[in-house]
Design an enzyme around this catalytic site. Structure first.
Site, mmCIF file in Angstrom:
data_model
loop_
_atom_site.group_PDB
_atom_site.id
_atom_site.type_symbol
_atom_site.label_atom_id
_atom_site.label_comp_id
_atom_site.label_asym_id
_atom_site.label_seq_id
_atom_site.Cartn_x
_atom_site.Cartn_y
_atom_site.Cartn_z
ATOM 1 C CB SER A 133 -0.822 -0.048 1.376
ATOM 2 O OG SER A 133 -0.162 -0.210 2.503
ATOM 3 C CB THR B 52 -0.864 0.396 -4.037
ATOM 4 O OG1 THR B 52 -0.510 -0.059 -3.446
ATOM 5 C CG2 THR B 52 -0.387 2.144 -3.590
ATOM 6 C CE1 TYR B 53 -4.388 -1.116 1.323
ATOM 7 C CE2 TYR B 53 -3.413 -2.369 -0.426
ATOM 8 C CZ TYR B 53 -3.225 -2.841 0.665
ATOM 9 O OH TYR B 53 -2.912 -3.500 1.425
ATOM 10 N N GLY C 84 4.967 -2.766 0.555
ATOM 11 C CA GLY C 84 5.115 -4.329 -0.064
ATOM 12 C C GLY C 84 5.859 -4.056 -1.244
ATOM 13 C CB ALA C 85 4.239 -5.039 -4.784
ATOM 14 C CB ALA C 86 4.460 -0.111 -3.473
#
Length: 117
Positions: free
Chosen positions: A25, A57-58, A73-75
């Site tokens: 996120s 993302t959120y 995370g992935a971001a």
């Protein structure tokens, strides 16, 4: 007919942390969320000014007045601490709403705080 417009934007924020091992996120200072009109869990687009990376993302909430802009995370693979990013939320409007809608644009200083007018 529905059209998609920019609902809100945080301009030139500095990434304060990129944590690959955290929940995916973007964590954003509560004061900035309120100013931009972003909601918790809302989808946002991130534009990395340094690299040209563009990703979605959120939103999750960070403490008010903390200046936090953390990618999780992935971001976290798409920006480094210190990178300048623009964060944008979009919304759908019918044509009549779209003609009168005014987006919220938030410009921040180097500490991700809203400077006084």
């Amino acid at each position: 007919m529905q059209v998609t417009l920019m609902k809100g934007r945080i301009d030139l924020a500095s990434v304060t942390e990129a944590d690959l091992h955290s929940e995916g996120s973007i964590s954003i200072d509560r004061a900035l969320l309120d100013a931009a009109g972003f909601l918790i869990n809302e989808r946002v687009q991130i534009y990395n000014i340094e690299t040209g990376a563009r990703f979605a993302t959120y939103v999750i909430e960070a403490p008010r007045w903390s200046g936090t802009i953390d990618l999780n995370g992935a971001a976290a693979r798409l920006a480094m601490t210190g990178d300048k990013i623009t964060i944008v939320a979009y919304a759908s409007f019918d044509e009549a709403e779209a003609k009168i809608f005014k987006p919220r644009v938030v410009r921040v200083d180097r500490e991700n705080r809203i400077p006084p007018d």
